[in-house]
Design a protein around this motif. Structure first.
Motif, short mmCIF file in Angstrom:
data_model
loop_
_atom_site.label_atom_id
_atom_site.label_comp_id
_atom_site.label_asym_id
_atom_site.label_seq_id
_atom_site.Cartn_x
_atom_site.Cartn_y
_atom_site.Cartn_z
N ILE A 172 -0.56 4.11 5.91
CA ILE A 172 -0.48 3.27 4.71
C ILE A 172 -1.87 2.88 4.22
CG2 ILE A 172 1.82 2.32 5.17
CD1 ILE A 172 0.38 -0.27 6.04
N TYR A 173 -2.87 3.01 5.08
CA TYR A 173 -4.24 2.67 4.65
C TYR A 173 -5.10 3.93 4.47
CZ TYR A 173 -8.94 0.83 4.61
OH TYR A 173 -10.23 0.57 4.27
N GLU A 174 -4.98 4.87 5.40
CA GLU A 174 -5.84 6.06 5.36
C GLU A 174 -5.00 7.30 5.08
OE1 GLU A 174 -6.61 4.83 9.17
OE2 GLU A 174 -8.74 4.48 8.94
N PHE A 193 -11.38 -6.40 -7.32
CA PHE A 193 -11.40 -5.04 -7.88
C PHE A 193 -10.09 -4.33 -7.50
CE2 PHE A 193 -12.44 -0.51 -7.39
CZ PHE A 193 -12.73 -0.25 -8.71
N HIS A 194 -9.79 -4.27 -6.21
CA HIS A 194 -8.46 -3.82 -5.79
C HIS A 194 -7.98 -4.79 -4.72
CE1 HIS A 194 -9.58 -2.19 -1.88
NE2 HIS A 194 -8.37 -1.70 -1.70
N ASP A 195 -6.69 -4.87 -4.50
CA ASP A 195 -6.17 -5.94 -3.65
C ASP A 195 -6.35 -5.60 -2.17
OD1 ASP A 195 -4.98 -8.24 -2.81
OD2 ASP A 195 -2.95 -7.40 -2.91
N PHE A 196 -7.25 -6.34 -1.53
CA PHE A 196 -7.46 -6.09 -0.09
C PHE A 196 -7.54 -7.38 0.71
CE2 PHE A 196 -11.99 -7.28 0.35
CZ PHE A 196 -12.35 -7.37 -0.99
N THR A 197 -7.30 -8.53 0.07
CA THR A 197 -7.60 -9.81 0.72
C THR A 197 -6.37 -10.64 1.09
OG1 THR A 197 -7.91 -10.67 -1.50
CG2 THR A 197 -9.91 -10.10 -0.28
N ALA A 254 -11.62 4.36 2.28
CA ALA A 254 -10.82 5.02 3.31
C ALA A 254 -9.45 5.45 2.78
CB ALA A 254 -10.64 4.09 4.51
N HIS A 255 -9.05 4.86 1.64
CA HIS A 255 -7.74 5.24 1.08
C HIS A 255 -7.71 6.72 0.75
CE1 HIS A 255 -6.32 1.20 0.79
NE2 HIS A 255 -7.31 0.81 0.04
N THR A 256 -8.84 7.22 0.25
CA THR A 256 -8.82 8.61 -0.26
C THR A 256 -9.92 9.46 0.35
OG1 THR A 256 -10.18 7.82 -2.06
CG2 THR A 256 -7.83 7.98 -2.50
N HIS A 291 1.41 -0.61 -5.91
CA HIS A 291 1.44 -0.27 -4.49
C HIS A 291 0.75 1.05 -4.17
CE1 HIS A 291 4.05 -3.56 -4.34
NE2 HIS A 291 5.08 -2.95 -4.84
N HIS A 292 -0.56 1.07 -4.26
CA HIS A 292 -1.25 2.30 -3.89
C HIS A 292 -1.05 2.58 -2.42
CE1 HIS A 292 -4.33 -0.78 -2.99
NE2 HIS A 292 -4.76 0.06 -2.10
N GLU A 293 -0.61 1.56 -1.69
CA GLU A 293 -0.45 1.75 -0.26
C GLU A 293 1.02 1.94 0.08
OE1 GLU A 293 -2.92 -1.38 1.11
OE2 GLU A 293 -4.60 -0.07 0.77
N ILE A 294 1.53 3.03 -0.39
CA ILE A 294 2.92 3.40 -0.16
C ILE A 294 3.17 3.42 1.34
CG2 ILE A 294 4.48 5.40 -0.43
CD1 ILE A 294 2.79 5.90 -3.07
N GLY A 342 -2.13 -2.55 4.23
CA GLY A 342 -2.77 -2.08 5.46
C GLY A 342 -4.10 -2.74 5.82
N HIS A 343 -4.58 -3.70 4.98
CA HIS A 343 -5.91 -4.31 5.24
C HIS A 343 -5.81 -5.45 6.25
CE1 HIS A 343 -5.77 -2.67 1.11
NE2 HIS A 343 -7.00 -2.27 1.33
N LEU A 344 -5.10 -5.22 7.33
CA LEU A 344 -4.69 -6.31 8.23
C LEU A 344 -5.81 -6.90 9.07
CD1 LEU A 344 -2.74 -4.94 11.29
CD2 LEU A 344 -4.13 -3.51 9.83
ZN ZN Z 1 -7.58 -1.01 -0.09
#
Ligand code: ZN
Length: 334
Positions: A89-91, A221-225, A64-66, A149-152, A157-159
């Motif tokens: 910040i997420y989508e 793999f990427h930080d979502f947790t 959903a990021h991209t 910080h890919h989630e500028i 945003g993975h709340l």
């Molecule tokens: Zn993510």
């Protein structure tokens, strides 16, 4: 005069038939609700149970990021009266499409809901210096600014990945829908109470599932947790990709291999990404490997999805931490 009246009537009928003549704030009862991702769609489907069914924008098979909308998905945006998304910040890739329709729909941004508290994105150590993993923020700031910080702008945003947060989301969305569709307000509010009770039970189950994994360190793999870690006591210490869409460099992989020796007990990939690099690291380092799914991959959409997804994620994680066949004996002590 008769011509004037005729023209006026024509104008009125055109306005009534025009697809976006509905003023912002005017929704049908029940409203046409569109939700961007499966876990949030699941919670909204629960709130709307017995009233209507929300539409889902994106399946769980892409990031959903991209994610860029297909024509069939874009047309859903135009049919909706209420759109519920996590937020920019997420989508990030959806922002432009939503900007184009925001004047004709009610836009509900989950990260901006009442009671939601967002955490800053985690900054993992990102460089290896003389055999030690060091923090890029302290030694290579320009590189860190580029890649972290890919989630500028620096918020995570993975709340939804913690049941207590899902309760806040459910309560706030039920209130928003109740305001927009007052005829069905009692149903939305009663449903939200039922979901909150189920979320309390889920939370208790997850706490007990993760008890044996308290303090367990791992890589992703990427930080979502981050929200899961805080709620259930686990600890992610590094991610293969800082930006999930950019291939890790040789230096990134070197960092992760070092992190694997800093007490990590498992490494996790995600079904929506090509995670060959994660498998290779798992094979090279002997870490246990599993897939964690935060988007309901392969699960039927609907009110139960959120609960199934969270239980499956916790189970996969706990199992990876407590599996016998761990090769690094010192880091596998239970
Ligand atoms: Zn993510």
């Amino acid at each position: 005069m008769r011509l004037l009246v005729l023209c006026f009537m024509c104008l009125v009928s055109v306005l009534i038939k025009a697809p976006h003549a509905v003023a912002k704030g005017t929704v049908s009862s029940p409203p046409k609700v569109l939700v961007t991702i499966k876990p949030i769609h699941s919670l909204v489907a629960g709130i709307m149970e017995g009233v209507g069914e929300p539409e889902l924008l994106m399946e769980a098979d892409s990031s959903a990021h991209t994610h860029h909308l297909k024509p069939s998905e874009a047309s859903k945006l135009h049919k909706a009266q209420v759109i519920i998304w996590v937020g920019p910040i997420y989508e990030a890739a959806l922002k432009k499409s939503l900007d184009a329709v925001k004047n004709s729909v009610q836009l509900i941004t989950v990260t901006g809901l009442k009671g939601v508290h967002l955490l800053p994105s985690r900054a993992f150590h990102r460089a290896v210096d003389g055999g030690c993993v060091v923090d890029l923020h302290s030694c290579h700031n320009s590189h860190a600014d580029q890649e972290d910080h890919h989630e500028i702008p620096g918020k995570d945003g993975h709340l939804w990945l913690a049941a207590p947060n899902a309760k806040i989301i459910v309560k706030a969305i039920a209130q928003e829908l109740a305001q927009l569709d007052q005829r069905n307000a009692p149903r939305y509010l009663a449903n939200s109470q039922k979901i909150i009770k189920k979320l309390n039970e889920l939370h208790a189950d997850l706490v007990s599932e993760m008890k044996s994994a308290k303090g367990a360190k791992y890589l992703t793999f990427h930080d979502f947790t981050q929200y899961f870690d805080i709620a259930y006591g686990t600890q992610c210490i590094g991610a293969v990709r800082i930006n999930p869409e950019v291939e890790p460099s040789a230096a990134d992989l070197q960092v992760v291999r070092h992190q694997a020796k800093e007490g990590a007990r498992a490494i996790f990939s995600e079904p929506q990404f090509d995670t060959k690099s994660v498998r290779t690291i798992a094979e090279d380092t002997g870490l246990n490997y599993a897939q964690l799914d935060a988007l309901g991959f392969g699960l039927d959409k609907g009110p139960n999805l959120y609960f199934e997804m969270m239980r499956r994620l916790a189970y996969e994680m706990r199992k990876a931490f407590t599996e016998e066949e761990c090769i690094l004996p010192l880091v596998c002590k239970r």
